[in-house]
Design an enzyme around this catalytic site. Structure first.
Site, PDB file in Angstrom:
ATOM      1  N   ASP A 226       0.832  -1.215   0.000  1.00  0.00           N
ATOM      2  CA  ASP A 226       0.000   0.000   0.000  1.00  0.00           C
ATOM      3  C   ASP A 226       0.863   1.260   0.000  1.00  0.00           C
ATOM      4  O   ASP A 226       0.530   2.259  -0.646  1.00  0.00           O
ATOM      5  CB  ASP A 226      -0.921   0.005   1.222  1.00  0.00           C
ATOM      6  CG  ASP A 226      -2.046  -1.008   1.107  1.00  0.00           C
ATOM      7  OD1 ASP A 226      -2.278  -1.519  -0.006  1.00  0.00           O
ATOM      8  OD2 ASP A 226      -2.697  -1.294   2.138  1.00  0.00           O
ATOM      9  N   GLU A 252      -2.572  -2.071  -9.334  1.00  0.00           N
ATOM     10  CA  GLU A 252      -1.354  -1.269  -9.477  1.00  0.00           C
ATOM     11  C   GLU A 252      -1.307  -0.520 -10.804  1.00  0.00           C
ATOM     12  O   GLU A 252      -0.245  -0.090 -11.246  1.00  0.00           O
ATOM     13  CB  GLU A 252      -0.117  -2.172  -9.352  1.00  0.00           C
ATOM     14  CG  GLU A 252       0.052  -3.198 -10.451  1.00  0.00           C
ATOM     15  CD  GLU A 252      -0.699  -4.506 -10.197  1.00  0.00           C
ATOM     16  OE1 GLU A 252      -0.334  -5.521 -10.827  1.00  0.00           O
ATOM     17  OE2 GLU A 252      -1.646  -4.515  -9.384  1.00  0.00           O
TER      18      GLU A 252
END
Length: 349
Positions: A226, A252
């Site tokens: 994260d 992502e």
């Protein structure tokens, strides 16, 4: 104000009028605080002291409730005009417009009454008689009307603020602060963005994907993953001004739309972001690691939909993955591509 006590004059009237003016000053300061801008309190204190002094002079020297009322309302109008004009220059939302209109209305009403007091002669009422005359009644109804208008304006502004807050939360990715997929769709559906493909202004499209992100999560954990996503999003955020659109498409994968940038300049921006990401340091979590990203870059052709251009940039992104990752593949069509490879290597773990 409902209690008549002449033996307390002029202190009672001065205190009453000071409370009224203090309420107006606090309301105006609350208005300006919406834009994180606050005026000097010394000016407000000076107006309050000057108004109180004039009230005492009006009662003690002239025994005139009309003059007393004029000075109080003139002071209130001055404070409201000053705050409203300053705030109107920074209006940004519908709530701001509603509040500006409410304060402007109150300022106009007070100013109109002040002009009326000066222009129209009135009988010489005693202090007690003034309050039950048509002039005193006008003052009371003005205060009542102003309170009602301001109350409804605050309620309407509060509702608009709540709607805007929930809309922002629904359209924003909580981890990176960029637009999410829903927010991107809403932005592209807006009139300003919808008109871009038909204009002469070029629009660069960058699709970006962090390389080997699943491996990053597996080695360092999801909390670290994260943090990697947040850092990469921060590299896109400086580019996101009023015209530029940055979004996290999911996982992502990220998207950057750059109005005014041609293919060459958009590819240069993609390389700059990619090299900045490689240069990131991850001490103390992964001090010996550096991570990379792959980029696909294209431009929106005249008359082309955003969906088509984004799909082409996504195809270039996958081409960059096939060419070994950590590179930028750009082109304005599938047959016209350029390949840029970073000199920095990729190391995970």
């Amino acid at each position: 104000m409902l209690v008549q006590a002449s033996e307390l004059s002029p202190y009672k009237q001065a205190v009453e009028d000071a409370f009224i003016l203090c309420g107006v000053i606090l309301a105006c300061r609350a208005l300006q605080s919406r834009r994180c801008r606050q005026t000097s309190s010394y000016i407000d204190i000076a107006v309050l002291l000057a108004s109180t002094a004039m009230v005492i002079v009006s009662i003690v020297l002239f025994a005139s409730a009309k003059l007393e009322t004029f000075f109080v309302q003139a002071s209130c109008a001055l404070v409201i005009w000053r705050a409203t004009i300053s705030f109107a220059r920074q209006v940004a939302t519908t709530s701001d417009k509603v509040l500006t209109a409410a304060f402007l209305f109150i300022a106009l009403v007070l100013t109109g009454q002040c002009v009326l007091y000066v222009a129209v002669p009135t009988p010489p009422f005693a202090l007690g008689e003034w309050r039950v005359s048509i002039w005193g009644t006008l003052v009371q109804y003005t205060g009542l009307l102003g309170s009602i208008v301001l109350t409804f304006a605050v309620l309407i502004a509060t509702n608009y603020d709540a709607i805007e807050k929930y809309r922002h939360q629904a359209h924003t990715d909580a981890l990176t602060g960029l637009l999410n997929r829903q927010g991107l769709d809403s932005r592209l559906a807006s009139v300003s963005w919808h008109s871009f493909p038909d204009a002469a202004t070029p629009i660069g499209v960058i699709m970006a994907d962090i390389d080997n992100f699943k491996r990053i999560n597996d080695i360092f954990g999801h909390a670290f993953g994260d943090m990697v996503l947040a850092r990469f999003g921060a590299l896109l955020r400086p580019e996101a001004d009023a015209k530029i659109c940055a979004a996290r498409m999911g996982g992502e994968e990220f998207l950057l739309l750059l109005p005014g940038e041609n293919l060459e300049s958009a590819a240069a921006i993609a390389d700059e972001i990619r090299e900045s990401f490689i240069a990131q340091r991850w001490t103390p979590h992964a001090p010996n690691s550096c991570f990379t990203a792959s980029m696909g870059v294209t431009v929106v052709q005249a008359g082309e939909s955003f969906a088509s251009a984004i799909k082409r940039a996504d195809d270039f992104l996958y081409e960059a993955k096939r060419r070994g990752r950590n590179c930028t593949v750009s082109g304005d069509s599938p047959r016209n591509t350029a390949h840029r490879l970073s000199k920095s290597g990729s190391k995970v773990g």
